[in-house]
Scaffold this motif. Structure first.
Motif, mmCIF file in Angstrom:
data_model
loop_
_atom_site.group_PDB
_atom_site.id
_atom_site.type_symbol
_atom_site.label_atom_id
_atom_site.label_comp_id
_atom_site.label_asym_id
_atom_site.label_seq_id
_atom_site.Cartn_x
_atom_site.Cartn_y
_atom_site.Cartn_z
ATOM 1 N N ALA A 314 0.949 -0.925 -0.170
ATOM 2 C CA ALA A 314 -0.090 0.122 -0.032
ATOM 3 C C ALA A 314 0.796 1.642 -0.101
ATOM 4 O O ALA A 314 1.249 1.757 0.607
ATOM 5 N N PRO A 315 1.813 1.465 -1.135
ATOM 6 C CA PRO A 315 2.272 2.879 -1.081
ATOM 7 C C PRO A 315 1.786 4.699 -0.639
ATOM 8 O O PRO A 315 2.134 4.787 -0.731
ATOM 9 N N ASN A 316 0.133 4.090 -1.413
ATOM 10 C CA ASN A 316 0.058 5.397 -0.676
ATOM 11 C C ASN A 316 -0.749 5.732 -0.314
ATOM 12 O O ASN A 316 -0.034 6.391 0.965
ATOM 13 N N LEU A 317 -0.842 5.034 0.455
ATOM 14 C CA LEU A 317 -2.089 5.333 2.097
ATOM 15 C C LEU A 317 -0.310 4.777 3.061
ATOM 16 O O LEU A 317 -0.491 6.128 4.433
ATOM 17 N N THR A 318 0.316 4.427 2.812
ATOM 18 C CA THR A 318 2.074 4.383 3.673
ATOM 19 C C THR A 318 2.874 5.623 3.389
ATOM 20 O O THR A 318 2.986 6.650 4.382
ATOM 21 N N LEU A 319 2.284 6.070 2.272
ATOM 22 C CA LEU A 319 3.238 7.608 2.817
ATOM 23 C C LEU A 319 1.745 8.799 2.498
ATOM 24 O O LEU A 319 2.835 9.898 3.531
ATOM 25 N N LEU A 320 0.870 8.501 2.975
ATOM 26 C CA LEU A 320 -0.254 9.094 3.790
ATOM 27 C C LEU A 320 -0.223 9.956 5.337
ATOM 28 O O LEU A 320 -0.167 10.630 5.857
ATOM 29 N N VAL A 321 -0.141 8.419 5.438
ATOM 30 C CA VAL A 321 -0.071 8.416 7.169
ATOM 31 C C VAL A 321 0.754 7.768 7.832
ATOM 32 O O VAL A 321 1.077 7.655 9.122
ATOM 33 N N GLY A 322 2.108 7.222 6.878
ATOM 34 C CA GLY A 322 3.382 6.955 7.709
ATOM 35 C C GLY A 322 3.421 5.067 7.880
ATOM 36 O O GLY A 322 2.034 4.452 7.472
#
Length: 535
Positions: A314-322
């Motif tokens: 989940a690259p986008n979710l990781t960028l957004l919230v860590g």
């Protein structure tokens, strides 16, 4: 009269059976599936097989070329999809590509596959219900005899059983390898283990401080909030404060802490009030300190593994919230697909279910955030804005989770998390009344592979607002001034009226008081005169 056919899938390939004219009525056949036994190549009591015109015939047979071909075809069948190979097999076998295709009825075991075939071939009547299972069971019982009579192959029951077993193993490996639930399970276990390690490390570090504090209590005051550093210093000292004066130990301490801290440790060790330790006590304290260090090292490795796993999943979710918060959200939702199915309102309150139901039961205010409270954007927000930014963050998390779970892996979708993060930072600045950060695209670095320039985000200062450029209509300005003057005049009139009214009330009160005093004096004088007359 229309012909009746049965589509039968095996581990060897696709089979298409044609029913005899005596069993061409599909409705009556499915009402009594046991009647098909009279048309199968089974011998009667006299040992005679039924005539060829009255038994089931194998019209077409298309074997699979390889195990990979069989696996792809089986996967499509399990999902109820009509693959290209099966589509071509049905069209060729039933002569559906002709100008006037014959009317035919096709019996299929799977209802989902039957609906897919019916949508593709509308000229064929596809039948699939619960009674088809008994018919398929009878055909499977005599499959080897039907294949031997029609194709002349020596495909026996053992060969078919071996093919079925191998295909089932391949299908199980495929599902286990490519199942997103299994990948999400790895993330769930990793974040659970990370939480357990944090608890254990805190317990071990606290116990080490208390235990070694009996021998060197001043060290805990020098290193107050550094659990890993405290354990390294204990190992470097060898569990003995007297060793702090040694040159080799001092050099080892220099690699761990600063020179100022080393001098503090040495001076505190000279005047320490701690008790002496027995050799067995010192060895156990050193074992505990080494255990804290090993757990700290493994915790760092586990966090790195979790970061790489989430970046791929989940690259986008990781960028957004860590990393940590993304893993907690996935663990709480069960899987990435489960998280993608949740609406933003549910995602906002993940982790606060007990507080939500308690508030609903007691009719109090519901919580505004759950796990999202630990997000950096929510932490940066002030008190009144936390709920608003949590709601916006939940909406963006829901969107990026759907992109990560169901979207394609290209550059456009992977940059979505960064774009949303920038928008959220600007929204937070807008809510708090701060100057918004403007982000522009700058073609700075170049890509050597394709010759294209890599776009990157650069932060620039926000422009000032020009108040001099504001324009006001003259009529509107005059009206505004008139209204202001009217308001001021009305206020002054009201004040004058109020003052007059207050003066009038005061004068009336004073007159009343004077009259009452005069009447009292007169009464007193009359009483005195009466008394004197009587005397």
């Amino acid at each position: 009269m229309s012909s009746a056919h049965v589509l039968f899938e095996t581990a060897a390939g696709y089979c298409l059976f044609t029913l005899p004219p005596s069993h061409a009525d599909v409705t009556s056949l499915l009402a009594n599936p046991a009647s098909i036994l009279t048309a199968l190549p089974s011998k009667d009591a006299a040992g005679k097989a039924p005539a060829k015109g009255t038994q089931v015939q194998l019209t077409a047979f298309e074997p699979f070329e390889s195990t990979l071909d069989a696996l792809s075809a089986t996967t499509a069948l399990v999902e109820g999809k009509l693959s290209k190979g099966l589509k071509k097999f049905i069209a060729t076998s039933l002569d559906l590509e002709a100008a006037k295709p014959p009317s035919s009825t096709l019996i299929v075991a799977d209802t989902t596959l039957a609906s897919s075939i019916q949508k593709k071939f509308k000229e064929v009547q596809v039948v699939s219900n619960t009674s088809v299972t008994a018919l398929m069971r009878a055909l499977r019982e005599y499959l080897t005899e039907l294949l031997a009579e029609s194709t002349g192959t020596t495909l026996g029951a053992k060969e078919l059983s071996a093919m079925t077993l191998g295909l089932s193993h391949s299908l199980s490996r495929y599902k286990l390898k490519f199942s997103p639930d299994k990948v999400d399970t790895m993330v769930t276990h990793a974040i659970s283990l990370l939480d357990s390690l944090d608890k254990e490390l805190n317990t071990y570090a606290m116990r080490l401080r208390e235990w070694f504090g009996w021998h060197f209590p001043e060290l805990g005051k020098i290193l107050q909030f550094e659990g890993g550093t405290y354990a390294k210093v204990v190992v470097a000292l060898g569990g003995d404060r007297v060793a702090a004066s040694d040159a080799a130990v001092a050099a080892a301490l220099m690699d761990i802490v600063s020179e100022e801290v080393v001098s503090q440790v040495q001076s505190a060790a000279e005047v320490s009030m701690g008790t002496d330790l027995a050799p067995s006590d010192r060895s156990h304290i050193l074992l505990l300190a080494n255990q804290v260090l090993s757990l700290t090292t493994y915790r760092t490795q586990l966090a790195t593994y979790l970061h790489h796993r989430l970046t791929a999943l989940a690259p986008n979710l990781t960028l957004l919230v860590g990393d940590i918060l993304a893993a907690r959200l996935l663990s709480h939702a069960g899987s990435l697909l489960g998280l993608a199915k949740l609406p933003a309102s549910t995602l906002q309150l993940l982790g606060a279910e007990k507080a939500l139901f308690r508030a609903l039961k007691s009719k109090h205010a519901t919580p505004k955030y759950g796990l999202l409270y630990h997000a950096s954007l929510v932490g940066q927000a002030s008190g009144p804005v936390k709920g608003k930014i949590a709601r916006v963050l939940a909406a963006k998390c829901s969107l990026v989770a759907r992109v990560d779970a169901l979207g394609e892996d290209d550059d456009a979708t992977q940059a979505l998390g960064l774009q949303y993060k920038i928008k959220l930072e600007q929204r937070l600045a807008q809510l708090e009344g701060r100057a918004r950060k403007a982000y522009v695209l700058d073609n700075g670095s170049s890509d050597k592979k394709n010759g294209k320039k890599d776009k990157k985000f650069v932060q620039t200062a926000a422009g000032a607002y020009g108040e001099a450029a504001d324009a006001v209509m003259p009529d509107a300005a005059d009206d505004l001034e008139e209204k202001k003057s009217d308001k001021s005049e009305s206020k002054s009139d009201k004040k004058d009226k109020k003052d007059k009214k207050d003066k009038k009330v005061k004068s009336e009160m004073s007159e009343k008081s004077e009259k009452s005093e005069k009447s009292e004096k007169k009464d007193k004088k009359d009483k005195k005169d009466k008394k004197s007359k009587k005397e």
